[in-house]
Design an enzyme around this catalytic site. Structure first.
Site, PDB file in Angstrom:
ATOM      1  N   CYS A 128       0.652  -1.346   0.024  1.00 24.05           N
ATOM      2  CA  CYS A 128      -0.073  -0.281   0.182  1.00 24.05           C
ATOM      3  C   CYS A 128       1.014   1.251  -0.085  1.00 24.05           C
ATOM      4  O   CYS A 128       0.176   2.199  -0.280  1.00 24.05           O
ATOM      5  CB  CYS A 128      -1.019   0.014   1.096  1.00 24.05           C
ATOM      6  N   HIS A 268      -3.352   7.116   3.155  1.00 21.89           N
ATOM      7  CA  HIS A 268      -3.871   5.726   2.525  1.00 21.89           C
ATOM      8  C   HIS A 268      -5.266   5.424   2.886  1.00 21.89           C
ATOM      9  O   HIS A 268      -5.354   5.373   4.166  1.00 21.89           O
ATOM     10  CB  HIS A 268      -2.917   4.623   2.828  1.00 21.89           C
ATOM     11  N   ASN A 298     -10.054  -0.553   0.436  1.00 22.73           N
ATOM     12  CA  ASN A 298      -8.515  -0.483   0.315  1.00 22.73           C
ATOM     13  C   ASN A 298      -8.124  -1.098  -1.008  1.00 22.73           C
ATOM     14  O   ASN A 298      -8.075  -2.032  -1.326  1.00 22.73           O
ATOM     15  CB  ASN A 298      -8.083  -1.458   1.340  1.00 22.73           C
TER      16      ASN A 298
HETATM   17  C1  LIG Z   1      -9.738  -5.732  10.032  1.00 24.70           C
HETATM   18  C2  LIG Z   1     -10.312  -4.666  11.004  1.00 24.70           C
HETATM   19  C3  LIG Z   1     -11.584  -3.887  10.491  1.00 24.70           C
HETATM   20  C4  LIG Z   1     -11.236  -5.554  12.378  1.00 24.70           C
HETATM   21  O1  LIG Z   1     -11.832  -4.595  13.223  1.00 24.70           O
HETATM   22  P1  LIG Z   1     -11.289  -4.767  14.847  1.00 24.70           P
HETATM   23  O2  LIG Z   1     -12.155  -3.815  15.491  1.00 24.70           O
HETATM   24  O3  LIG Z   1      -9.838  -5.183  15.008  1.00 24.70           O
HETATM   25  O4  LIG Z   1     -12.008  -6.414  14.984  1.00 24.70           O
HETATM   26  P2  LIG Z   1     -11.597  -7.796  15.667  1.00 24.70           P
HETATM   27  O5  LIG Z   1     -10.469  -8.231  14.565  1.00 24.70           O
HETATM   28  O6  LIG Z   1     -11.230  -7.433  16.917  1.00 24.70           O
HETATM   29  O7  LIG Z   1     -12.837  -8.638  15.294  1.00 24.70           O
HETATM   30  C5  LIG Z   1     -13.889  -8.302  16.393  1.00 24.70           C
HETATM   31  C6  LIG Z   1     -14.921  -9.601  15.833  1.00 24.70           C
HETATM   32  O8  LIG Z   1     -15.633  -9.471  14.565  1.00 24.70           O
HETATM   33  C7  LIG Z   1     -15.550 -10.254  13.631  1.00 24.70           C
HETATM   34  N1  LIG Z   1     -15.100 -10.167  12.421  1.00 24.70           N
HETATM   35  C8  LIG Z   1     -14.469  -9.940  11.800  1.00 24.70           C
HETATM   36  N2  LIG Z   1     -14.592  -9.650  10.367  1.00 24.70           N
HETATM   37  C9  LIG Z   1     -16.006  -9.336  10.350  1.00 24.70           C
HETATM   38  C10 LIG Z   1     -16.923  -9.288   9.520  1.00 24.70           C
HETATM   39  N3  LIG Z   1     -16.603  -8.977   8.063  1.00 24.70           N
HETATM   40  N4  LIG Z   1     -18.241  -9.194   9.610  1.00 24.70           N
HETATM   41  C11 LIG Z   1     -18.645  -9.483  10.873  1.00 24.70           C
HETATM   42  N5  LIG Z   1     -17.826  -9.973  12.047  1.00 24.70           N
HETATM   43  C12 LIG Z   1     -16.527  -9.886  11.698  1.00 24.70           C
HETATM   44  C13 LIG Z   1     -14.258 -11.227  14.274  1.00 24.70           C
HETATM   45  O9  LIG Z   1     -14.320 -12.658  13.794  1.00 24.70           O
HETATM   46  C14 LIG Z   1     -14.268 -10.979  15.551  1.00 24.70           C
HETATM   47  O10 LIG Z   1     -15.344 -11.721  16.342  1.00 24.70           O
HETATM   48  P3  LIG Z   1     -14.941 -12.668  17.840  1.00 24.70           P
HETATM   49  O11 LIG Z   1     -14.744 -11.554  18.688  1.00 24.70           O
HETATM   50  O12 LIG Z   1     -15.998 -13.468  18.016  1.00 24.70           O
HETATM   51  O13 LIG Z   1     -13.650 -13.242  17.371  1.00 24.70           O
HETATM   52  C15 LIG Z   1      -9.459  -4.016  11.963  1.00 24.70           C
HETATM   53  O14 LIG Z   1      -8.524  -4.663  12.647  1.00 24.70           O
HETATM   54  C16 LIG Z   1      -8.624  -3.288  10.757  1.00 24.70           C
HETATM   55  O15 LIG Z   1      -8.990  -2.312   9.925  1.00 24.70           O
HETATM   56  N6  LIG Z   1      -7.430  -3.485  10.720  1.00 24.70           N
HETATM   57  C17 LIG Z   1      -6.293  -2.847   9.776  1.00 24.70           C
HETATM   58  C18 LIG Z   1      -6.591  -3.340   8.470  1.00 24.70           C
HETATM   59  C19 LIG Z   1      -5.845  -2.730   7.373  1.00 24.70           C
HETATM   60  O16 LIG Z   1      -6.170  -1.507   7.030  1.00 24.70           O
HETATM   61  N7  LIG Z   1      -5.210  -3.517   6.711  1.00 24.70           N
HETATM   62  C20 LIG Z   1      -4.437  -2.954   5.534  1.00 24.70           C
HETATM   63  C21 LIG Z   1      -3.376  -2.125   5.899  1.00 24.70           C
HETATM   64  S1  LIG Z   1      -2.605  -1.401   4.565  1.00 24.70           S
END
Ligand SMILES: CC(C)(COP(=O)(O)OP(=O)(O)OC[C@H]1O[C@@H](n2cnc3c(N)ncnc32)[C@H](O)[C@@H]1OP(=O)(O)O)[C@@H](O)C(=O)NCCC(=O)NCCS
Length: 341
Positions: A128, A268, A298
């Site tokens: 990215c 980004h 993204n």
């Molecule tokens: C991926 C992201 C949105 C997840 O959000 P989060 O608040 O960290 O959520 P968590 O990973 O703690 O997941 C919380 C719960 O939601 C669930 N979950 C994950 N994806 C889900 C979806 N699409 N729909 C519903 N539930 C979902 C998980 O399984 C978890 O359930 P659990 O508590 O029963 O295990 C977040 O971590 C994020 O944006 N990270 C950076 C990603 C990114 O930008 N990457 C590229 C960088 S260049």
């Protein structure tokens, strides 16, 4: 006239040479995948995706539409704005993690598609962060007088490496391309400064295990779903906010400007919450922050390139304004740049 910012490159003797972006362009595929569409694919909801990421929809390339096709379309739009012909292009850099093939470079396919017969062409892989890496590399060729016209493109078909059974990742990504033409231009400071960084110690936060020399494609790698991207969301999130803030602060420091002097911050576009956290920590107002993650998700290397094109097209930035670009991605990699538009 008083200079309202410092040009960190002025200490080098470039004899008036600058590197400006003379044209930008973007392309996204026609097909839109909404959160409602995703609800039919995996156990998720519009409400979850919207509150956790800010994403509402993303664009999906057609089966027979490749990264090089999107890159070429974005490039042609940028060339039109810059008023340059294919014959004038000296170098094409394509930043991508989803090349048409492992080799040859997608940049070579783009060269052929736009008819830039004189141009050298190569790909760069900084996930990215690729577009800022590309701008900084392209800039070196312009400032050294090696080349006069460089095309930098960020292009991705992330739908090709997305695991459509993994709700943790499949809701986040989209396809598209953005491009910029770099040239020497009088009466502009252009790309004032950029920082690039990396931390290979955290490579396992965001990666695709299969298909390379460590784990060549086989029936087993396909069965184990190793040809799709994998991500540790929470850790990636924390690292993104920290790295983007420190890269942004570094380029502002070098230019001796504070955030209030920046007309538009283009971060980004990975997640609305990351963008908000970065904006808040930098002290930027909501009006300064450019956000389109809701419409594209993204798009990795294409992300800030598409956003820059939209910021220019919408009139949010005018010639002479200062723009702050700030990126983060797999590698880990990160970067920031200040541009006098
Ligand atoms: C991926 C992201 C949105 C997840 O959000 P989060 O608040 O960290 O959520 P968590 O990973 O703690 O997941 C919380 C719960 O939601 C669930 N979950 C994950 N994806 C889900 C979806 N699409 N729909 C519903 N539930 C979902 C998980 O399984 C978890 O359930 P659990 O508590 O029963 O295990 C977040 O971590 C994020 O944006 N990270 C950076 C990603 C990114 O930008 N990457 C590229 C960088 S260049």
């Amino acid at each position: 006239m008083t200079t309202k910012f410092k040009n960190p490159r002025a200490r080098f003797n470039f004899q008036g040479r600058t590197c400006s972006i003379t044209g930008v362009g973007a392309y996204v595929p026609e097909k839109i995948l909404t959160n409602a569409d995703l609800e039919k694919l995996v156990d998720t909801s519009d409400e979850w995706i919207t509150t956790r990421t800010g994403i509402k929809e993303r664009h999906m390339a057609a089966k027979d539409e490749f990264t090089s096709d999107m890159a070429a379309k974005a490039a042609q739009r940028a060339m039109k704005m810059a008023g340059v012909t294919a014959a004038q292009i000296d170098l094409i850099i394509v930043a991508t993690i989803t090349p048409d093939m492992p080799f040859p470079a997608t940049a070579c396919f783009v060269q052929q598609k736009i008819g830039a017969k004189r141009a050298a062409a190569f790909d760069l892989e900084a996930a990215c962060s690729g577009f800022i890496y590309g701008l900084e590399i392209g800039q070196q060729f312009i400032m050294s007088r090696t080349y006069d016209t460089v095309l930098v493109i960020g292009a991705e078909k992330l739908s090709a490496i997305t695991d459509w059974k993994d709700r943790n990742t499949c809701v986040l990504f989209g396809d598209g391309a953005g491009a910029a033409v770099l040239q020497n231009r009088e009466n502009s400071h252009g790309l004032l400064t950029a920082v690039m960084g990396a931390d290979g110690g955290k490579a396992d936060l965001l990666f695709m295990p299969g298909g390379g020399s460590r784990c060549p494609a086989s029936k087993e790698t396909v069965d184990a779903r190793l040809h799709f991207l994998r991500m540790s969301g929470k850790e990636t999130f924390k690292n993104a906010v920290q790295a983007m803030c420190s890269a942004a602060r570094e380029v502002l420091r070098r230019c001796e400007v504070d955030i209030t002097r920046i007309k538009c911050v283009i971060p980004h576009q990975a997640n609305r919450r990351i963008i908000d956290a970065v904006g808040e920590r930098l002290g930027a107002t909501p009006e300064q922050m450019f956000i389109n993650v809701n419409r594209y998700g993204n798009t990795s290397a294409a992300s800030v390139a598409i956003a820059l094109d939209e910021a220019v097209a919408s009139g949010k930035v005018q010639r002479g304004d200062l723009i702050l670009l700030v990126v983060f991605g797999a590698g880990l990699t990160w970067g920031a740049a200040v541009i006098e538009w």
